[in-house]
Design a protein around this motif. Structure first.
Motif, PDB file in Angstrom:
ATOM      1  N   SER A  30       0.833  -1.201   0.000  1.00 22.14           N
ATOM      2  CA  SER A  30       0.000   0.000   0.000  1.00 22.14           C
ATOM      3  C   SER A  30       0.869   1.254   0.000  1.00 22.14           C
ATOM      4  N   PRO A  31       0.264   2.436  -0.164  1.00 22.63           N
ATOM      5  CA  PRO A  31       1.045   3.684  -0.096  1.00 22.63           C
ATOM      6  C   PRO A  31       1.705   3.904   1.254  1.00 22.63           C
ATOM      7  N   TYR A  32       1.220   3.219   2.289  1.00 23.73           N
ATOM      8  CA  TYR A  32       1.809   3.359   3.616  1.00 23.73           C
ATOM      9  C   TYR A  32       3.056   2.484   3.785  1.00 23.73           C
ATOM     10  N   PHE A  33       3.397   1.713   2.773  1.00 28.71           N
ATOM     11  CA  PHE A  33       4.433   0.698   2.912  1.00 28.71           C
ATOM     12  C   PHE A  33       5.750   1.285   3.403  1.00 28.71           C
ATOM     13  N   ARG A  34       6.252   0.706   4.477  1.00 23.84           N
ATOM     14  CA  ARG A  34       7.584   1.048   4.991  1.00 23.84           C
ATOM     15  C   ARG A  34       8.397  -0.238   4.970  1.00 23.84           C
ATOM     16  N   PRO A  35       9.351  -0.383   4.045  1.00 24.29           N
ATOM     17  CA  PRO A  35      10.098  -1.632   3.938  1.00 24.29           C
ATOM     18  C   PRO A  35      10.702  -2.093   5.258  1.00 24.29           C
ATOM     19  N   ILE A  36      11.169  -1.171   6.086  1.00 16.88           N
ATOM     20  CA  ILE A  36      11.808  -1.579   7.332  1.00 16.88           C
ATOM     21  C   ILE A  36      10.811  -2.258   8.265  1.00 16.88           C
ATOM     22  N   LYS A  37       9.554  -1.807   8.266  1.00 14.13           N
ATOM     23  CA  LYS A  37       8.567  -2.407   9.158  1.00 14.13           C
ATOM     24  C   LYS A  37       8.337  -3.867   8.825  1.00 14.13           C
ATOM     25  N   TYR A  38       8.437  -4.228   7.545  1.00 16.89           N
ATOM     26  CA  TYR A  38       8.187  -5.606   7.131  1.00 16.89           C
ATOM     27  C   TYR A  38       9.482  -6.385   6.934  1.00 16.89           C
ATOM     28  N   SER A  39      10.579  -5.808   7.387  1.00 15.23           N
ATOM     29  CA  SER A  39      11.859  -6.512   7.372  1.00 15.23           C
ATOM     30  C   SER A  39      12.395  -6.683   8.785  1.00 15.23           C
ATOM     31  N   LEU A  40      11.506  -6.627   9.759  1.00 16.03           N
ATOM     32  CA  LEU A  40      11.936  -6.726  11.150  1.00 16.03           C
ATOM     33  C   LEU A  40      12.172  -8.170  11.578  1.00 16.03           C
ATOM     34  N   PHE A  41      11.144  -9.006  11.428  1.00 18.03           N
ATOM     35  CA  PHE A  41      11.179 -10.341  12.017  1.00 18.03           C
ATOM     36  C   PHE A  41      10.966 -11.415  10.958  1.00 18.03           C
ATOM     37  N   PRO A  42      11.697 -12.507  11.030  1.00 18.92           N
ATOM     38  CA  PRO A  42      11.442 -13.639  10.133  1.00 18.92           C
ATOM     39  C   PRO A  42      10.168 -14.369  10.539  1.00 18.92           C
ATOM     40  N   PRO A  43       9.586 -15.169   9.640  1.00 18.39           N
ATOM     41  CA  PRO A  43       8.344 -15.901   9.949  1.00 18.39           C
ATOM     42  C   PRO A  43       8.624 -17.107  10.849  1.00 18.39           C
ATOM     43  N   LEU A  44       8.673 -16.860  12.143  1.00 16.89           N
ATOM     44  CA  LEU A  44       9.033 -17.909  13.095  1.00 16.89           C
ATOM     45  C   LEU A  44       8.024 -19.047  13.116  1.00 16.89           C
ATOM     46  N   GLY A  45       6.741 -18.731  12.888  1.00 23.35           N
ATOM     47  CA  GLY A  45       5.736 -19.788  12.900  1.00 23.35           C
ATOM     48  C   GLY A  45       6.029 -20.855  11.862  1.00 23.35           C
ATOM     49  N   LEU A  46       6.401 -20.438  10.670  1.00 21.33           N
ATOM     50  CA  LEU A  46       6.724 -21.396   9.614  1.00 21.33           C
ATOM     51  C   LEU A  46       8.016 -22.141   9.930  1.00 21.33           C
ATOM     52  N   ALA A  47       8.998 -21.431  10.471  1.00 19.88           N
ATOM     53  CA  ALA A  47      10.260 -22.094  10.838  1.00 19.88           C
ATOM     54  C   ALA A  47      10.048 -23.099  11.961  1.00 19.88           C
ATOM     55  N   THR A  48       9.066 -22.837  12.821  1.00 16.40           N
ATOM     56  CA  THR A  48       8.739 -23.783  13.892  1.00 16.40           C
ATOM     57  C   THR A  48       8.122 -25.050  13.320  1.00 16.40           C
ATOM     58  N   LEU A  49       7.195 -24.913  12.372  1.00 10.94           N
ATOM     59  CA  LEU A  49       6.604 -26.087  11.735  1.00 10.94           C
ATOM     60  C   LEU A  49       7.644 -26.889  10.970  1.00 10.94           C
ATOM     61  N   ALA A  50       8.588 -26.206  10.326  1.00 14.27           N
ATOM     62  CA  ALA A  50       9.620 -26.905   9.552  1.00 14.27           C
ATOM     63  C   ALA A  50      10.471 -27.808  10.429  1.00 14.27           C
ATOM     64  N   ALA A  51      10.536 -27.490  11.727  1.00  7.03           N
ATOM     65  CA  ALA A  51      11.351 -28.302  12.638  1.00  7.03           C
ATOM     66  C   ALA A  51      10.813 -29.716  12.796  1.00  7.03           C
ATOM     67  N   TYR A  52       9.566 -29.949  12.424  1.00  8.37           N
ATOM     68  CA  TYR A  52       8.975 -31.286  12.562  1.00  8.37           C
ATOM     69  C   TYR A  52       9.262 -32.180  11.358  1.00  8.37           C
ATOM     70  N   LEU A  53       9.925 -31.660  10.333  1.00 10.19           N
ATOM     71  CA  LEU A  53      10.289 -32.474   9.181  1.00 10.19           C
ATOM     72  C   LEU A  53      11.433 -33.414   9.524  1.00 10.19           C
TER      73      LEU A  53
END
Length: 489
Positions: free
Chosen positions: A19-42
């Motif tokens: 959106s016009p409000y997009f601030r790249p730094i705000k969406y580059s703060l944290f990795p998707p830990l939820g997905l990385a947590t699920l990947a640990a069960y592979l």
């Protein structure tokens, strides 16, 4: 023995990130830990990748040709797992449909899927309702055996005991300002009517913690000094918090997290956190109007002295990221000015303003819908920046205008300077000024660093700003402040 799986985990971009409000730094703060947590069960021989559209270019498969439909082409994953939030739901469904058309098995989960399973189900081969820590291992076993279920629902047996270490090897640390993010609890002990997470944990335990020794082991694996606890309420369990912070003493960590007003004023847990390295805290003040707190069931804030919260945190050298919501039923035209003035006068370092948003699955949504006040069900607009319901005492236009004004006013240079002067020492004032200004006033610099994939080069700067500062004011005794029971300041 079945061949190794090829699994792709995807976090589609939120609408806010386009959106016009997009601030790249705000969406580059944290990795998707939820997905990385699920990947640990592979299994160790499975192949896995995580694709976060906020920091990487979209990677959508080509539409299938008629002769390839429902027959997976070469190099396609066996399984695609997509995390769905309300403002990426439309994009997530399109991506899921494209993979399924190529014959790839698609699983959808997350907050939005749990809230509206009937909406999500037609776009998936399997859906996950609630937290996936217990259900994802069962799904993998079923998938390998060739008979996965359509729905996996988390209810009983929720626990974080002996969960496998997060697959941080799948995270490109260069792309995130805070790669050392961590979650040591699930859920929240509070039950606010507007909270999306409350519906997510419905049907089972709504707040539970990791084993302290496992949490400390995960922290010990993280390089550097800085980390960020993404828990909804880091101080939600006193016994766990005491043991965690005691174990962290001597580690030399600097960390950030989130807590509630009442937990800051109660007992000495916040002092223990500060001694362990807490330097910045997200605090849900939400509103300065007691009637709003009562009507939204945020009773943990009722009767609490907000000024005592800021005094206590500042006396410990802890910066505050204050959260405020506009558009609650008792809000009138003066709410924007009153809120910004209070935040500046009380030295709030950074503020996060929201337009009240009735998320589906919450009591707020049910109440607003029953009153005929929902204006749209376009989930792309449920970004807390857009008015999607009819406010009680404001027009939608006035609410939006006031929200935009509040952000501009709070982050004016003069407001940042005025707020920083509320602290009792020159060092604390400088810390406030540079943190607030750095977060909001240097967008071109952040953009350049992100494009160069050098966010980790900013970590020493962040750690320097978060270095210990104490600026105890005369008469601001934490023990006295903890006992404060006066009305909202």
């Amino acid at each position: 023995m079945r061949a190794p799986l090829r699994v792709k985990f995807v976090l589609p971009a939120l609408t806010e990130a386009t959106s016009p409000y997009f601030r790249p730094i705000k969406y580059s703060l944290f990795p998707p830990l939820g997905l990385a947590t699920l990947a640990a069960y592979l299994r160790s021989d499975d192949e896995a990748v995580i694709h976060d559209e906020h920091v990487e270019a979209p990677d959508w498969p080509d539409p299938p040709s008629p002769r390839l439909r429902r027959a997976s082409p070469p190099n396609m994953p066996d399984l695609v797992v997509i995390q769905v939030y309300i403002t990426n739901a439309r994009r997530a469904y399109r991506l899921a449909d494209r993979y399924r058309a190529l014959g790839v098995f698609v699983a959808l989960g997350g907050l939005h899927v749990t809230s509206l399973p009937d909406e999500a189900a037609p776009h998936a081969d399997a859906i996950f309702l609630g937290p996936g820590d217990q259900t994802f291992p069962q799904f993998l076993a079923d998938f390998r055996a060739g008979h996965p279920a359509r729905v996996y629902r988390s209810t009983t047996g929720r626990t974080l005991d002996r969960i496998p270490p997060i697959r941080r090897d799948l995270i490109d640390r260069r792309r995130y300002l805070v790669p050392n993010s961590i979650v040591v609890t699930r859920g929240c002990p509070q039950h606010c009517d507007f909270c999306y997470k409350d519906a997510f944990f419905d049907g089972g335990r709504s707040f539970y913690t990791q084993r302290v020794d496992e949490a400390l082991a995960e922290i010990d694996r993280l390089p550097g000094r800085h980390l960020y606890f993404l828990d909804d309420h880091l101080l939600g369990d006193r016994r766990f918090g005491e043991a965690l912070f005691e174990g962290m003493r001597g580690m030399g960590r600097l960390f950030q997290g989130a807590a509630t007003v009442d937990s800051i004023l109660r007992g000495d847990l916040i002092e223990r956190a500060a001694a362990a390295g807490l330097r910045s805290l997200f605090v849900g003040f939400e509103t300065l109007t007691p009637g709003n707190l009562a009507s939204s069931n945020k009773r943990q804030n009722l009767g609490r002295d907000y000024a005592a919260v800021t005094e206590r945190l500042h006396s410990l050298g802890i910066m505050i990221n204050g959260s405020f919501v506009f558009g609650m039923d008792d809000d009138e035209e003066d709410v924007f000015r009153r809120t910004v003035d209070w935040a500046v006068d009380h030295g709030i370092t950074t503020a996060t303003f929201h337009i009240q948003t009735p998320y589906p699955g919450t009591r707020l949504f049910a109440r607003t819908e029953a009153a005929g006040r929902i204006l749209t069900r376009d989930w792309d607009l449920y970004d807390t920046r857009t008015v999607v319901y009819q406010p009680a005492r404001l027009t939608p236009e006035a609410l939006k205008t006031g929200y935009d004004w509040a952000y501009r006013e709070f982050y004016r240079w003069s407001s940042i300077a005025q707020a920083s002067l509320s602290h009792g020492s020159l060092k604390h004032q400088a810390k406030h000024f540079f943190y607030a200004a750095g977060w909001k006033k240097f967008e071109p610099l952040w953009d350049a660093v992100i494009r160069a994939k050098q966010l980790r080069a900013m970590t020493p700067v962040l750690e320097s700003v978060l270095s210990k500062v104490t600026a105890k004011r005369p008469g601001a005794d934490p023990a006295t402040l903890a006992a404060a029971r006066s009305p909202l300041a």
